[in-house]
Design a protein around this motif. Structure first.
Motif, PDB file in Angstrom:
ATOM      1  N   ALA A  32       0.623  -0.726   0.148  1.00 54.40           N
ATOM      2  CA  ALA A  32       0.047  -0.901   0.151  1.00 54.40           C
ATOM      3  C   ALA A  32       1.063   1.596   0.154  1.00 54.40           C
ATOM      4  N   ALA A  33       1.529   1.450   0.435  1.00 50.10           N
ATOM      5  CA  ALA A  33       2.926   2.649   0.529  1.00 50.10           C
ATOM      6  C   ALA A  33       3.390   2.603  -0.403  1.00 50.10           C
ATOM      7  N   CYS A  34       3.788   1.369  -0.856  1.00 54.20           N
ATOM      8  CA  CYS A  34       4.495   1.641  -2.534  1.00 54.20           C
ATOM      9  C   CYS A  34       3.630   2.648  -3.910  1.00 54.20           C
ATOM     10  N   ILE A  35       2.221   1.762  -3.284  1.00 54.55           N
ATOM     11  CA  ILE A  35       1.055   1.697  -4.437  1.00 54.55           C
ATOM     12  C   ILE A  35       1.134   4.265  -4.153  1.00 54.55           C
ATOM     13  N   ARG A  36       0.455   4.285  -2.880  1.00 57.21           N
ATOM     14  CA  ARG A  36       0.172   5.658  -2.453  1.00 57.21           C
ATOM     15  C   ARG A  36       1.407   6.885  -2.646  1.00 57.21           C
ATOM     16  N   ASP A  37       2.717   5.638  -2.771  1.00 59.27           N
ATOM     17  CA  ASP A  37       4.317   6.827  -2.952  1.00 59.27           C
ATOM     18  C   ASP A  37       4.247   7.567  -1.790  1.00 59.27           C
ATOM     19  N   ALA A  38       3.680   7.189  -0.563  1.00 59.04           N
ATOM     20  CA  ALA A  38       3.595   7.194   0.720  1.00 59.04           C
ATOM     21  C   ALA A  38       4.555   6.978   1.226  1.00 59.04           C
ATOM     22  N   PRO A  39       4.858   7.978   2.839  1.00 59.73           N
ATOM     23  CA  PRO A  39       5.941   7.068   4.092  1.00 59.73           C
ATOM     24  C   PRO A  39       5.611   5.657   4.137  1.00 59.73           C
ATOM     25  N   TYR A  40       5.895   5.097   5.111  1.00 61.49           N
ATOM     26  CA  TYR A  40       6.039   3.621   5.180  1.00 61.49           C
ATOM     27  C   TYR A  40       4.654   3.670   6.796  1.00 61.49           C
ATOM     28  N   LEU A  41       4.023   2.684   6.735  1.00 59.75           N
ATOM     29  CA  LEU A  41       3.419   3.361   8.594  1.00 59.75           C
ATOM     30  C   LEU A  41       3.711   2.376   9.537  1.00 59.75           C
TER      31      LEU A  41
END
Lengths: 230, 230
Positions: free
Chosen positions: B84-93
């Motif tokens: 999910a983080a990869c897809i959103r190009d967001a920081p790892y939760l």
DNA sequence: ACATTTGATTGATATTTATCAATTCAAAGC
DNA sequence: GCTTTGAATTGATAAATATCAATCAAATGT
């Protein structure tokens, strides 16, 4: 369905980027309905036949087990719910009931599954939506494990204030629902709010004022990895 | 990367249905690496650059806040994490660390995002994977809210026994990690296991025997909506 | 084989949270 | 306006869970 619904739905991240023809086809198969307050829209365990969109009102998603009940989240306009169950063609994991009179659009799950196979943009939007939802639940689970109830309340209030853009705002949801969402009893929430008075929180009925944010911050220690971006 | 890795990865639901050419392209950009036990693979908050696949070993996903730490899940071969983080190009939760010596395949997030735009089957697989992960976390959150710690332990043991296909099995994970996953302290888990002796649970070190399933069932009241299918 | 380290268990205690009962408060209906 | 209903609060108590400290067990390295 009202004509005014369409642009609102079209504007959602989930439907924003798809081809107009496909959007129209989805909406063709959809139907709208108004429900009174307190009505069970979905019962957990039932087969997932429809993606739901709240265009007016408010819907509580909650879970039940062994006679116990726990709120998971509240969906407000314009928002969708139970996308994942529709995609998996699996039973709903959560029940849903209206917290007030609500208008709901329902899109057959089979239509969804058919359309994202044809429309890459819709597929990508679905991917993004699911990834976003996934991350939201992970943050929620993190909060349950890492913060105690007082800290969760403090963080919740700060988040709501941020959403409102003001230090003073209305809860808009019954406290017992908020308590359950935060994983605590109504009594515990009541006491937590009282004890937060010394940290800059004033509560009168539904009205909340955070009159000393600087005092509240160290209690909640807000963190985008727990409380979400923004 | 070893040649033997490819068919295993290809067999995963996420990569099973995509075009061979696209799979090969993904694998071209990927690289494999072995890590010793106890190594931090990912630190929460870091930008998500790679989808990780565990082909050997075991990886713990956990979260931290204010000096506290909580395990969220354990990933075993062959499994992926932080999609999910990869897809959103967001920081790892979540942070990730190896629980034993592990071989990890890493696929650049940008490659993923490029490929599912070109390959509908991969897009659909990604949708299904995310929906599955989402539902898993929801069930986890439900368990935390609806069951007390003793019930969670009982349910966990029954689940593990079902996976093992036997009433006797090895935990395979340190008890303190299991405790943290279940949202409790190691001491509390220890006492819970002890008290479950009277409900048909025998524990000796890592070895668990459920010698009276009929006695344990009413404690856990397993439910696919909480414990997953199967 | 031994020493060392780390995890697990146990006991004692403190803290947190839930439960139960009573009361207050506020909103909705008559 | 009054009554009724349900929610919120408060107080008293019980239960669950965490913490701290000590011991025990097991695995690891030498």
């Amino acid at each position: 369905m009202r004509p005014s619904d369409l642009p609102e739905i079209r504007h959602l991240p989930l439907f924003r980027d798809m081809l107009q023809a496909n959007f129209e086809q989805l909406m063709q198969g959809a139907y709208a309905q108004s429900f009174p307050e307190g009505l069970m829209l979905i019962r957990q365990g039932d087969p997932a036949d429809f993606l739901h969109i709240v265009v007016e009102g408010m819907v509580e998603l909650f879970a039940e087990w062994k006679g116990r009940s726990a709120s998971m989240t509240v969906v407000q306009p314009v928002g969708t719910f139970i996308l994942a169950a529709c995609i998996r063609d699996a039973p709903y994991l959560m029940s849903a009931r209206t917290l007030e009179r609500s208008r709901i659009i329902m899109i057959p799950a089979s239509d969804l599954r058919a359309v994202f196979r044809r429309d890459v943009e819709f597929a990508v939007s679905t991917i993004n939506e699911l990834a976003t939802c996934y991350r939201a639940v992970v943050r929620h689970a993190k909060g349950l494990k890492l913060r105690d109830s007082r800290e969760r309340v403090a963080a919740y209030l700060l988040k709501r204030a941020a959403q409102a853009g003001q230090a003073e705002f209305d809860l808009g949801i019954e406290k017992r629902v908020i308590a359950s969402m935060l994983g605590m009893t109504p009594e515990n929430l009541s006491r937590a709010l009282k004890s937060l008075a010394e940290d800059g929180v004033r509560v009168q009925g539904q009205r909340v004022t955070l009159w000393d944010r600087a005092r509240l911050l160290p209690v909640a220690q807000p963190d985008p990895l727990l409380d979400g971006p923004g």
